[in-house]
Design an enzyme around this catalytic site. Structure first.
Site, mmCIF file in Angstrom:
data_model
loop_
_atom_site.group_PDB
_atom_site.id
_atom_site.type_symbol
_atom_site.label_atom_id
_atom_site.label_comp_id
_atom_site.label_asym_id
_atom_site.label_seq_id
_atom_site.Cartn_x
_atom_site.Cartn_y
_atom_site.Cartn_z
ATOM 1 C CE LYS A 38 -0.386 -0.191 5.092
ATOM 2 N NZ LYS A 38 -1.128 -0.881 6.213
ATOM 3 C CE1 TYR A 262 9.999 32.178 2.532
ATOM 4 C CE2 TYR A 262 10.202 29.643 2.388
ATOM 5 C CZ TYR A 262 10.070 30.855 1.892
ATOM 6 O OH TYR A 262 9.734 30.828 0.637
HETATM 7 C C1 LIG Z 1 -0.244 -1.502 6.758
HETATM 8 C C2 LIG Z 1 -0.751 -3.170 7.254
HETATM 9 C C3 LIG Z 1 0.155 -4.004 7.520
HETATM 10 C C4 LIG Z 1 1.487 -3.556 7.282
HETATM 11 O O1 LIG Z 1 1.990 -3.250 8.687
HETATM 12 P P1 LIG Z 1 3.678 -3.311 8.817
HETATM 13 O O2 LIG Z 1 3.743 -2.528 10.377
HETATM 14 O O3 LIG Z 1 4.154 -1.981 8.018
HETATM 15 O O4 LIG Z 1 4.370 -4.354 8.853
HETATM 16 C C5 LIG Z 1 -0.436 -5.319 8.139
HETATM 17 N N1 LIG Z 1 -1.641 -5.347 8.039
HETATM 18 C C6 LIG Z 1 -2.796 -4.387 8.193
HETATM 19 C C7 LIG Z 1 -3.978 -4.874 8.362
HETATM 20 C C8 LIG Z 1 -2.261 -3.088 7.654
HETATM 21 O O5 LIG Z 1 -3.216 -2.105 7.574
#
Ligand SMILES: *Cc1c(COP(=O)(O)O)cnc(C)c1O
Length: 377
Positions: A38, A262
């Site tokens: 993702k 800035y």
């Molecule tokens: C994002 C996510 C993961 C992966 O998590 P990490 O801590 O990056 O390994 C696994 N399961 C679910 C449901 C998630 O939303």
């Protein structure tokens, strides 16, 4: 001829990501993998990561929404997308029609997906999400009996998985051990009514810290990208996969007492050679990194960043590095500049730094030999 070298670039060692997936397999022996890609594969470039990891035969690619699932599918990979969280009604018809993996957390979702499946005269495999402590999705364990009875009346749905998620796998052992037990009880209850093929609880921290004897699948995200969210025996073997570099655009000498950026939060204590670098918060180089003692690596030397991060540019003190000139590349994340350290300096977490890297940065894949192959960019 125009030289099209980008001003700032993310280079990704996709073989390191495959290596890290193998470590996930070693840490969770016998488990199938939902490779979490993702958020543009945590900033590493979804397409190139999916193409490389598909060769390792994960069970699914974990995504956040239908648009990401489409991106995964468009690569032509053989593993299917899996939607990790609950899905709004607007995305469900596409999910049901596409054969993507998904979860249900409510009777409302179950009924909706069941009617979509019935309309198409199909039986849809679903993963039952159980809320064993995350408070974000899933049926409560106390609701499971009622839910399983309800599902008996929905022949167009088949329970293909049971899953849950750990909120404190990285910080609370007592809670997490109890959670593993509770999940186990839930899995037992579901298994009296159905034959779930996929049983999964652990993300990266869970994989690295806990044994979940009833599980046969894991969902690694951060660890695939070479970062351990917890101290563990695997930590040293993980290979960070991302390098962030940006071009020096200008080098000048500034006199004593001259403000930089800035707010004039930094004023030169004596004359300095100052390099301007072509990256800023619009690229995901966080404004919270201003004045936090962050460095850039230029000609192999650590150069302090000066003053506030601006939208497209930052400044570095290169007084100690002779010969820096416009066009030289400055490294901002890489083998000696870790994402963990940056996250700490920005007061955030590695996930936030990586997924914040913006669309303005091109993602280039360098396999076979790692970053050295990218040196020409
Ligand atoms: C994002 C996510 C993961 C992966 O998590 P990490 O801590 O990056 O390994 C696994 N399961 C679910 C449901 C998630 O939303």
């Amino acid at each position: 001829m125009h030289d099209c070298s980008p001003r700032a670039i993310v280079e990704v060692d996709v073989d390191a990501i495959a290596h890290n997936l193998h470590l996930a397999r070693q840490a969770a022996p016998g488990c199938r993998i939902i490779a979490v890609v993702k958020a543009n594969a945590y900033g590493h470039g979804l397409e190139q990561v999916v193409r490389r990891l598909d060769a390792e035969q994960p069970a699914f690619f974990g995504v956040a929404n239908a648009a990401e699932a489409r991106q995964v599918q468009a690569t032509g990979c053989s593993a299917r997308p899996f939607l990790l969280g609950p899905n709004p009604p607007t995305e469900r018809a596409e999910i049901a029609a596409s054969g993507w993996g998904f979860t249900i957390s409510s009777i409302e979702e179950a009924d909706h997906f069941a009617s979509l499946a019935a309309d198409a005269q199909r039986v849809l495999p679903v993963h039952l999400a159980v809320d064993t402590g995350m408070g974000r999705e899933g049926f409560l364990p106390t609701e499971l009996g009622e839910v399983l009875a309800h599902l008996q009346g929905l022949p167009s749905l088949r329970v293909d998985g049971v899953m849950s998620h750990m909120p404190v796998a990285d910080e609370d052992e007592v809670f997490s051990h109890a959670q593993v037990e509770l999940f186990e009880q839930c899995v037992r209850e579901v298994s009296m009514h159905a034959q779930p093929r996929y049983v999964h609880l652990a993300a990266s921290a869970g994989i690295l810290r806990y044994k979940v004897p009833c599980a046969n699948t894991v969902r690694p995200g951060l660890m695939l990208y070479g970062i351990a969210p917890v101290h563990c025996t695997w930590e040293k073997q993980l290979r960070p996969a991302l390098r962030l570099r940006a071009a020096v655009t200008l080098v000048r000498s500034l006199p004593t007492g001259h403000g930089v950026s800035y707010g004039r939060c930094f004023v030169t204590p004596h004359s300095l050679r100052v390099a301007t670098i072509g990256i800023g918060y619009a690229d995901g180089w966080r404004r919270h990194l201003s004045g936090r003692g962050v460095h850039a690596l230029i000609h192999g030397q650590l150069c302090p960043l000066l003053g506030r991060v601006t939208m497209d540019q930052i400044m570095a003190d290169v007084s100690a590095v002779p010969g820096v000139q416009s066009g030289d590349m400055a490294e901002l994340i890489g083998p000696s500049l870790s994402v963990e350290e940056l996250a700490m300096q920005a007061g955030t977490i590695p996930w936030d730094i990586l997924t914040g890297l913006g669309p303005r940065l091109p993602r280039v894949s360098c396999s076979m030999g790692g970053f050295s192959r990218c040196a020409a960019v």
